[in-house]
Design a protein around this motif. Structure first.
Motif, PDB file in Angstrom:
ATOM      1  N   HIS A  90       0.811  -1.218   0.000  1.00 37.05           N
ATOM      2  CA  HIS A  90       0.000   0.000   0.000  1.00 37.05           C
ATOM      3  C   HIS A  90       0.847   1.272   0.000  1.00 37.05           C
ATOM      4  O   HIS A  90       0.297   2.368  -0.153  1.00 37.05           O
ATOM      5  CB  HIS A  90      -0.946   0.008   1.202  1.00 37.05           C
ATOM      6  CG  HIS A  90      -2.182  -0.811   0.999  1.00 37.05           C
ATOM      7  ND1 HIS A  90      -3.258  -0.370   0.262  1.00 37.05           N
ATOM      8  CD2 HIS A  90      -2.495  -2.063   1.423  1.00 37.05           C
ATOM      9  CE1 HIS A  90      -4.199  -1.301   0.245  1.00 37.05           C
ATOM     10  NE2 HIS A  90      -3.760  -2.337   0.949  1.00 37.05           N
ATOM     11  N   ASP A  91       2.156   1.131   0.162  1.00 39.74           N
ATOM     12  CA  ASP A  91       3.057   2.279   0.054  1.00 39.74           C
ATOM     13  C   ASP A  91       3.485   2.525  -1.384  1.00 39.74           C
ATOM     14  O   ASP A  91       4.170   3.502  -1.684  1.00 39.74           O
ATOM     15  CB  ASP A  91       4.290   2.062   0.937  1.00 39.74           C
ATOM     16  CG  ASP A  91       3.919   1.915   2.399  1.00 39.74           C
ATOM     17  OD1 ASP A  91       3.099   2.716   2.869  1.00 39.74           O
ATOM     18  OD2 ASP A  91       4.435   0.990   3.066  1.00 39.74           O
ATOM     19  N   VAL A  92       3.060   1.647  -2.269  1.00 40.28           N
ATOM     20  CA  VAL A  92       3.334   1.762  -3.704  1.00 40.28           C
ATOM     21  C   VAL A  92       2.265   2.639  -4.361  1.00 40.28           C
ATOM     22  O   VAL A  92       1.071   2.494  -4.071  1.00 40.28           O
ATOM     23  CB  VAL A  92       3.337   0.354  -4.351  1.00 40.28           C
ATOM     24  CG1 VAL A  92       3.355   0.437  -5.870  1.00 40.28           C
ATOM     25  CG2 VAL A  92       4.521  -0.461  -3.825  1.00 40.28           C
ATOM     26  N   VAL A  93       2.681   3.551  -5.240  1.00 38.36           N
ATOM     27  CA  VAL A  93       1.735   4.325  -6.052  1.00 38.36           C
ATOM     28  C   VAL A  93       1.350   3.440  -7.237  1.00 38.36           C
ATOM     29  O   VAL A  93       2.138   3.243  -8.166  1.00 38.36           O
ATOM     30  CB  VAL A  93       2.349   5.646  -6.532  1.00 38.36           C
ATOM     31  CG1 VAL A  93       1.343   6.423  -7.393  1.00 38.36           C
ATOM     32  CG2 VAL A  93       2.780   6.497  -5.343  1.00 38.36           C
ATOM     33  N   ARG A  94       0.159   2.903  -7.220  1.00 36.24           N
ATOM     34  CA  ARG A  94      -0.173   1.831  -8.159  1.00 36.24           C
ATOM     35  C   ARG A  94      -0.300   2.297  -9.601  1.00 36.24           C
ATOM     36  O   ARG A  94      -0.011   1.529 -10.518  1.00 36.24           O
ATOM     37  CB  ARG A  94      -1.444   1.124  -7.698  1.00 36.24           C
ATOM     38  CG  ARG A  94      -1.223   0.369  -6.397  1.00 36.24           C
ATOM     39  CD  ARG A  94      -2.309  -0.614  -6.079  1.00 36.24           C
ATOM     40  NE  ARG A  94      -2.000  -1.352  -4.865  1.00 36.24           N
ATOM     41  CZ  ARG A  94      -2.797  -2.275  -4.332  1.00 36.24           C
ATOM     42  NH1 ARG A  94      -3.956  -2.565  -4.919  1.00 36.24           N
ATOM     43  NH2 ARG A  94      -2.452  -2.914  -3.229  1.00 36.24           N
ATOM     44  N   ASN A  95      -0.732   3.548  -9.826  1.00 36.92           N
ATOM     45  CA  ASN A  95      -0.833   3.959 -11.234  1.00 36.92           C
ATOM     46  C   ASN A  95       0.544   4.092 -11.871  1.00 36.92           C
ATOM     47  O   ASN A  95       0.673   4.089 -13.092  1.00 36.92           O
ATOM     48  CB  ASN A  95      -1.642   5.258 -11.371  1.00 36.92           C
ATOM     49  CG  ASN A  95      -0.987   6.437 -10.675  1.00 36.92           C
ATOM     50  OD1 ASN A  95       0.029   6.296 -10.019  1.00 36.92           O
ATOM     51  ND2 ASN A  95      -1.590   7.598 -10.818  1.00 36.92           N
ATOM     52  N   LEU A  96       1.605   4.190 -11.052  1.00 38.16           N
ATOM     53  CA  LEU A  96       2.967   4.146 -11.582  1.00 38.16           C
ATOM     54  C   LEU A  96       3.421   2.699 -11.780  1.00 38.16           C
ATOM     55  O   LEU A  96       4.043   2.365 -12.782  1.00 38.16           O
ATOM     56  CB  LEU A  96       3.931   4.871 -10.648  1.00 38.16           C
ATOM     57  CG  LEU A  96       3.729   6.382 -10.487  1.00 38.16           C
ATOM     58  CD1 LEU A  96       4.725   6.947  -9.489  1.00 38.16           C
ATOM     59  CD2 LEU A  96       3.870   7.094 -11.827  1.00 38.16           C
ATOM     60  N   LEU A 132      11.397   0.177 -11.505  1.00 38.02           N
ATOM     61  CA  LEU A 132      10.924  -0.697 -10.439  1.00 38.02           C
ATOM     62  C   LEU A 132      10.700   0.057  -9.135  1.00 38.02           C
ATOM     63  O   LEU A 132       9.792  -0.264  -8.366  1.00 38.02           O
ATOM     64  CB  LEU A 132      11.934  -1.836 -10.202  1.00 38.02           C
ATOM     65  CG  LEU A 132      11.895  -3.012 -11.181  1.00 38.02           C
ATOM     66  CD1 LEU A 132      13.078  -3.942 -10.946  1.00 38.02           C
ATOM     67  CD2 LEU A 132      10.583  -3.791 -11.044  1.00 38.02           C
ATOM     68  N   TYR A 133      11.514   1.076  -8.887  1.00 44.14           N
ATOM     69  CA  TYR A 133      11.462   1.789  -7.603  1.00 44.14           C
ATOM     70  C   TYR A 133      10.734   3.128  -7.682  1.00 44.14           C
ATOM     71  O   TYR A 133      10.499   3.762  -6.650  1.00 44.14           O
ATOM     72  CB  TYR A 133      12.878   1.992  -7.062  1.00 44.14           C
ATOM     73  CG  TYR A 133      13.348   0.883  -6.149  1.00 44.14           C
ATOM     74  CD1 TYR A 133      13.495   1.095  -4.786  1.00 44.14           C
ATOM     75  CD2 TYR A 133      13.612  -0.392  -6.652  1.00 44.14           C
ATOM     76  CE1 TYR A 133      13.914   0.081  -3.945  1.00 44.14           C
ATOM     77  CE2 TYR A 133      14.030  -1.410  -5.833  1.00 44.14           C
ATOM     78  CZ  TYR A 133      14.183  -1.172  -4.470  1.00 44.14           C
ATOM     79  OH  TYR A 133      14.591  -2.193  -3.636  1.00 44.14           O
ATOM     80  N   GLU A 134      10.356   3.549  -8.876  1.00 45.52           N
ATOM     81  CA  GLU A 134       9.714   4.856  -9.019  1.00 45.52           C
ATOM     82  C   GLU A 134       8.405   4.926  -8.248  1.00 45.52           C
ATOM     83  O   GLU A 134       8.055   5.967  -7.669  1.00 45.52           O
ATOM     84  CB  GLU A 134       9.475   5.155 -10.493  1.00 45.52           C
ATOM     85  CG  GLU A 134       9.061   6.585 -10.770  1.00 45.52           C
ATOM     86  CD  GLU A 134       8.976   6.880 -12.254  1.00 45.52           C
ATOM     87  OE1 GLU A 134       8.928   8.066 -12.610  1.00 45.52           O
ATOM     88  OE2 GLU A 134       8.960   5.919 -13.063  1.00 45.52           O
ATOM     89  N   ASN A 138       7.318   8.268  -3.125  1.00 44.01           N
ATOM     90  CA  ASN A 138       6.713   8.977  -1.990  1.00 44.01           C
ATOM     91  C   ASN A 138       7.070   8.293  -0.670  1.00 44.01           C
ATOM     92  O   ASN A 138       7.314   8.968   0.343  1.00 44.01           O
ATOM     93  CB  ASN A 138       5.199   9.054  -2.150  1.00 44.01           C
ATOM     94  CG  ASN A 138       4.783   9.931  -3.309  1.00 44.01           C
ATOM     95  OD1 ASN A 138       5.522  10.829  -3.721  1.00 44.01           O
ATOM     96  ND2 ASN A 138       3.610   9.676  -3.868  1.00 44.01           N
ATOM     97  N   TYR A 139       7.092   6.965  -0.685  1.00 45.17           N
ATOM     98  CA  TYR A 139       7.544   6.243   0.505  1.00 45.17           C
ATOM     99  C   TYR A 139       8.976   6.627   0.848  1.00 45.17           C
ATOM    100  O   TYR A 139       9.302   6.898   2.020  1.00 45.17           O
ATOM    101  CB  TYR A 139       7.453   4.725   0.296  1.00 45.17           C
ATOM    102  CG  TYR A 139       8.237   3.966   1.335  1.00 45.17           C
ATOM    103  CD1 TYR A 139       7.687   3.707   2.586  1.00 45.17           C
ATOM    104  CD2 TYR A 139       9.550   3.554   1.080  1.00 45.17           C
ATOM    105  CE1 TYR A 139       8.422   3.050   3.561  1.00 45.17           C
ATOM    106  CE2 TYR A 139      10.285   2.897   2.048  1.00 45.17           C
ATOM    107  CZ  TYR A 139       9.718   2.646   3.286  1.00 45.17           C
ATOM    108  OH  TYR A 139      10.463   2.012   4.258  1.00 45.17           O
ATOM    109  N   ASN A 140       9.852   6.646  -0.147  1.00 47.63           N
ATOM    110  CA  ASN A 140      11.256   6.967   0.107  1.00 47.63           C
ATOM    111  C   ASN A 140      11.423   8.378   0.647  1.00 47.63           C
ATOM    112  O   ASN A 140      12.292   8.629   1.487  1.00 47.63           O
ATOM    113  CB  ASN A 140      12.078   6.777  -1.168  1.00 47.63           C
ATOM    114  CG  ASN A 140      12.528   5.339  -1.353  1.00 47.63           C
ATOM    115  OD1 ASN A 140      12.838   4.654  -0.394  1.00 47.63           O
ATOM    116  ND2 ASN A 140      12.547   4.879  -2.592  1.00 47.63           N
ATOM    117  N   GLN A 141      10.600   9.307   0.153  1.00 45.83           N
ATOM    118  CA  GLN A 141      10.651  10.671   0.669  1.00 45.83           C
ATOM    119  C   GLN A 141      10.335  10.672   2.164  1.00 45.83           C
ATOM    120  O   GLN A 141      10.979  11.384   2.950  1.00 45.83           O
ATOM    121  CB  GLN A 141       9.659  11.545  -0.090  1.00 45.83           C
ATOM    122  CG  GLN A 141       9.746  13.028   0.213  1.00 45.83           C
ATOM    123  CD  GLN A 141      11.009  13.658  -0.365  1.00 45.83           C
ATOM    124  OE1 GLN A 141      11.497  13.215  -1.403  1.00 45.83           O
ATOM    125  NE2 GLN A 141      11.535  14.665   0.299  1.00 45.83           N
TER     126      GLN A 141
END
Length: 423
Positions: A90-96, A132-134, A138-141
């Protein structure tokens, strides 16, 4: 040592800051219960979150998480520098993550005869690794403030060390099981990368592993399970929203409840864990004593209560450790602050580590323009940084300040801006 463990907080943008937030009361009760438990057990040495901090990877969800974790830390008497996080689906931006190019890479990994070799190949390719990490940008930020942000190919796991009561080290390993996550997730179709299978044993070091997806969701679960059972006496998972404690000869494995589960799911049971760790015995008869306090929500009357292990309110287990003699040659403290891969910072520099953590938290809260101005004025930005994501660019600013012995100068610059904002 005391570790407070949360998982699957699921801060949802449509709910937070609204009177219709269905979990506002629950989160308040969790903070109140954690305050009470920590007043009895002690201040946590670490607050670990095993993924799904956000619901859809939105920046506002992560901002809310930062504010709520601040409240929790204050209630428990510890600093935000004690927070340690890993990403969840859920920390993944799914449309990306659902874009065609990304799905092509996902499918290449899933269909490979040797997934580990293919994952290494894709993570080592600059374009594929970026794609893969894009979706975790937002999580990484968010995670950068805790020095838990990730960047392939060399920083795909995070490490932090804590000192146990006998002078040995508890080494926290945070693994990423969400880099192939998207809207197409299926049980058994996710992975950890090969770096997760290279956790080392060292004299005077006890390994504890934190990752989001339970083994049952990972394609390379057998390989990971065999490896963790050899090297990690404490294993912590999230995602399944079900609390389980497996106590085996060489390890304790915790599967967590969700701090904020979906109220429509079967077996709705919010919870969190408090884990006490202690090394007992002499140099040739060392044992790791693990005592897990599993706190679960009950209704009518409402409140967090202890999950019972038959007649006991705690789950207790002892694990035999390798012989180790504490001497002036203490195990080295590992940290995940270096630019691309974990480096070693001697124990004697522990105060510097704490300063770097605290300064990183304060630097994180400044605006982009304020951070950029300070970094430029102190000449902590390099031309090579300009093509990097913001979180990585400013991580390198902090690392260079440490390497060039400018931490105090950087702290003064941050303090000046903070004072200006207060005035």
């Amino acid at each position: 040592m005391l570790i407070l463990h949360l998982s699957d907080i699921h801060f949802r943008k449509s709910d937070i800051h609204t009177t219709q937030d269905p979990n506002f009361h629950l989160r308040n009760e969790l903070v109140r219960d954690a305050r009470l438990q920590c007043s009895r057990l002690g201040v946590p040495d670490a607050i670990v979150v095993s993924g799904d901090i956000a619901f859809s990877g939105d920046p506002e969800e992560f901002k809310f998480a930062t504010d709520w974790l601040t409240t929790l830390c204050e209630a428990c008497g510890c600093s935000m520098a004690s927070v340690f996080v890993v990403p969840g689906n859920h920390d993944v931006v799914r449309n990306l993550a659902d874009r065609n190019l990304v799905q092509m890479i996902h499918n290449t990994i899933k269909s490979a005869g040797n997934s580990n070799t293919e994952i290494s190949k894709q993570l080592s390719d600059p374009d594929a690794g970026r794609l893969l990490y894009e979706s975790l940008g937002n999580y990484n930020q968010f995670a950068q403030q805790f020095f838990c942000d990730l960047l392939p190919p060399d920083r795909t796991r995070v490490v932090r060390d804590l000192k146990l009561n006998d002078g040995s080290i508890l080494r926290l390993w945070g693994l990423n099981s969400a880099f192939v996550s998207s809207g197409h997730d299926r049980q058994g179709d996710l992975f950890v990368d090969p770096a997760s299978l290279q956790i080392t044993r060292e004299d005077g070091v006890v390994n504890a592993v934190l990752t989001h997806h339970h083994l049952s969701w990972l394609r390379n679960s057998r390989e990971l399970e065999d490896h963790l059972n050899d090297v990690a006496p404490l294993q912590i998972f999230g995602h399944v929203h079900t609390n389980r404690v497996d106590m085996v000869r060489d390890y304790v494995r915790l599967s967590a409840s969700a701090a904020n589960p979906d109220r429509q799911e079967n077996g709705w049971e919010p919870g969190y864990n408090l884990i006490e760790l202690c090394v007992n015995g002499g140099p040739t008869e060392r044992t790791l004593r693990i005592k897990a306090h599993i706190r679960i929500w009950q209704t009518a009357p409402g409140g967090f209560q202890a999950k019972m292990d038959r007649s006991s309110s705690t789950f207790e287990h002892s694990i035999r450790l390798n012989d180790w003699v504490c001497s002036s040659e203490l195990p080295e403290i590992s940290n995940n602050y270096a630019g691309l891969s974990p480096e070693i910072m001697p124990v004697k520099e522990g105060n510097t580590i704490n300063l770097l953590r605290d300064l990183g938290l304060r630097f994180y809260r400044l605006s982009f323009s304020q951070k950029f101005e300070i970094a430029g004025r102190l000449e902590l930005l390099e031309e090579e940084d300009m093509s990097l994501p913001d979180y990585e660019r400013f991580r390198r600013v902090l690392i260079r300040a440490y390497e060039r012995e400018l931490l105090n100068v950087l702290e003064d610059a941050v303090t000046t801006i903070e004072q200006r904002l207060r005035d």
